[in-house]
Write a protein that holds these residues in place. Sequence first.
Motif, PDB file in Angstrom:
ATOM      1  N   GLY A  75      64.512  -6.594 -20.092  1.00 39.75           N
ATOM      2  CA  GLY A  75      63.823  -6.310 -19.519  1.00 39.75           C
ATOM      3  C   GLY A  75      62.589  -7.503 -19.591  1.00 39.75           C
ATOM      4  O   GLY A  75      62.733  -8.532 -20.110  1.00 39.75           O
ATOM      5  N   CYS A  76      61.382  -8.173 -18.159  1.00 39.11           N
ATOM      6  CA  CYS A  76      60.679  -9.022 -17.913  1.00 39.11           C
ATOM      7  C   CYS A  76      59.220  -9.155 -18.915  1.00 39.11           C
ATOM      8  O   CYS A  76      58.570  -8.397 -17.795  1.00 39.11           O
ATOM      9  CB  CYS A  76      61.071  -9.807 -16.771  1.00 39.11           C
ATOM     10  SG  CYS A  76      63.011  -9.891 -17.095  1.00 39.11           S
ATOM     11  N   ARG A  77      58.483  -9.936 -18.615  1.00 41.37           N
ATOM     12  CA  ARG A  77      56.604  -9.701 -19.182  1.00 41.37           C
ATOM     13  C   ARG A  77      55.945 -11.661 -18.357  1.00 41.37           C
ATOM     14  O   ARG A  77      56.817 -12.200 -18.894  1.00 41.37           O
ATOM     15  CB  ARG A  77      57.086  -9.180 -20.330  1.00 41.37           C
ATOM     16  CG  ARG A  77      55.476  -9.134 -20.503  1.00 41.37           C
ATOM     17  CD  ARG A  77      54.987  -8.659 -21.979  1.00 41.37           C
ATOM     18  NE  ARG A  77      53.880  -8.311 -22.396  1.00 41.37           N
ATOM     19  CZ  ARG A  77      52.874  -8.948 -23.104  1.00 41.37           C
ATOM     20  NH1 ARG A  77      53.485  -9.806 -23.345  1.00 41.37           N
ATOM     21  NH2 ARG A  77      51.739  -8.617 -24.107  1.00 41.37           N
ATOM     22  N   VAL A  78      55.737 -10.719 -17.780  1.00 43.19           N
ATOM     23  CA  VAL A  78      54.231 -12.057 -17.815  1.00 43.19           C
ATOM     24  C   VAL A  78      52.979 -12.078 -18.063  1.00 43.19           C
ATOM     25  O   VAL A  78      52.327 -10.500 -17.667  1.00 43.19           O
ATOM     26  CB  VAL A  78      53.877 -12.565 -16.278  1.00 43.19           C
ATOM     27  CG1 VAL A  78      53.565 -11.042 -14.905  1.00 43.19           C
ATOM     28  CG2 VAL A  78      53.617 -13.372 -15.224  1.00 43.19           C
ATOM     29  N   VAL A  79      52.331 -12.941 -18.291  1.00 45.94           N
ATOM     30  CA  VAL A  79      50.687 -12.832 -19.244  1.00 45.94           C
ATOM     31  C   VAL A  79      50.071 -13.449 -18.698  1.00 45.94           C
ATOM     32  O   VAL A  79      50.093 -14.493 -17.671  1.00 45.94           O
ATOM     33  CB  VAL A  79      51.294 -12.348 -20.551  1.00 45.94           C
ATOM     34  CG1 VAL A  79      51.567 -12.097 -21.168  1.00 45.94           C
ATOM     35  CG2 VAL A  79      51.244 -14.312 -20.849  1.00 45.94           C
ATOM     36  N   GLY A  80      49.379 -12.912 -18.417  1.00 46.75           N
ATOM     37  CA  GLY A  80      48.362 -14.029 -17.844  1.00 46.75           C
ATOM     38  C   GLY A  80      47.350 -15.358 -18.733  1.00 46.75           C
ATOM     39  O   GLY A  80      47.984 -15.638 -19.420  1.00 46.75           O
ATOM     40  N   GLY A  81      47.332 -16.122 -17.703  1.00 47.80           N
ATOM     41  CA  GLY A  81      46.238 -17.359 -18.266  1.00 47.80           C
ATOM     42  C   GLY A  81      45.158 -17.134 -19.089  1.00 47.80           C
ATOM     43  O   GLY A  81      44.938 -18.332 -19.308  1.00 47.80           O
ATOM     44  N   GLY A  82      44.402 -16.444 -18.902  1.00 47.46           N
ATOM     45  CA  GLY A  82      43.212 -16.044 -19.213  1.00 47.46           C
ATOM     46  C   GLY A  82      43.149 -15.694 -20.846  1.00 47.46           C
ATOM     47  O   GLY A  82      44.200 -15.138 -21.861  1.00 47.46           O
ATOM     48  N   LYS A  83      41.746 -14.971 -21.696  1.00 41.11           N
ATOM     49  CA  LYS A  83      41.784 -14.276 -22.425  1.00 41.11           C
ATOM     50  C   LYS A  83      41.334 -12.919 -22.586  1.00 41.11           C
ATOM     51  O   LYS A  83      40.995 -12.159 -23.186  1.00 41.11           O
ATOM     52  CB  LYS A  83      40.624 -15.124 -23.077  1.00 41.11           C
ATOM     53  CG  LYS A  83      40.265 -16.778 -23.609  1.00 41.11           C
ATOM     54  CD  LYS A  83      39.071 -16.475 -24.388  1.00 41.11           C
ATOM     55  CE  LYS A  83      39.796 -18.138 -25.164  1.00 41.11           C
ATOM     56  NZ  LYS A  83      38.278 -18.895 -25.098  1.00 41.11           N
TER      57      LYS A  83
END
Length: 332
Positions: free
Chosen positions: A45-53
């Motif tokens: 599985g893959c996951r991308v997270v935002g660069g913010g808080k």
Amino acid sequence: MPEPYPTRPKRRGRLLRYGAALLVLCGVAAYLVVQYVTGGPGARGCRVVGGGKDGASYEFTPEQAVNAATIAAVGTGRNMPERAITIALATALQESGLRNLEHGDRDSLGLFQQRPSQGWGTERQIMDPAYSAGIFYAHLAEVPDYIGLPLTVAAQRVQRSGYPEAYAKHEPDAELLSAALTGHTAATLTCAGRPERTTAQTGPNAVRAALVRDFGRDALRETNAVVGGTPVPSPSPSPSVTATARGRTVTVPVSEEARGNAASAGLRERERGWQLAHWAVANSSALHIQRVFYADREWTARDGGGTWHRVGTGGAGGAEKSAGSVRIVAGQ
């Protein structure tokens, strides 16, 4: 006289119990197979997270990751802005779920559900993700002021869908993917779990072919490079892509992408580097990529691929710190 022993009812009851037990076993076996292939511990599985808080994130499959990376690479190869790539990704999320479908409404096919009968290309062309992304961008570029339009309006001007408002719901996820896959955010895309079982070619040559597939022939600038039996012209200076480290590492320098003043050139170089690094992670399952290095970060498939580590602190490759290039270590 005693009554006969009722063997038939008991035998029937025993057969029913055996049948029920067999059904349960089949169900358990089917569950385990599904868990192995699509879920459960160790599943890819893959996951991308935002660069913010805000903690925003999006989880997706290796198939979706490969297709999303292709869409982004084709877009940047055409010098399309990040907004265009967000529009393309949101459109593909709605039309196909980022899967290269062999079916659809009437003769619709592929990532964007394009129709051969409507002049989008042949069936074979449309089923090529790089082609289908390219023809989408070609049509999008003809939409006046598409950057300033609401995403759903811009997408609809290209797609002419019967459900034009549906694209809007995918905008947040598409923005996360676009930011990572264009390199605007660093170390935000990861993949974890078992690599795909595939009969396709893996190793450095497969990585090179995939780079050409998505980024075009400029991605390979190695002297006398050959992909798929076809020589790739060698620009000057060369080489820019080399196979080293026991023949399993493809090193892609990014400094040649930098142009202009030092500050803007450095920013473009970092964005290009993170685009290539995230592309490699997105393709790690299909190409059996084991490690990716860029700047002071390392992603390693062996540790589950859950995070990017700083080289020399959490990573295993402190001596292999990558400066000005992306290093992709592929398995055989």
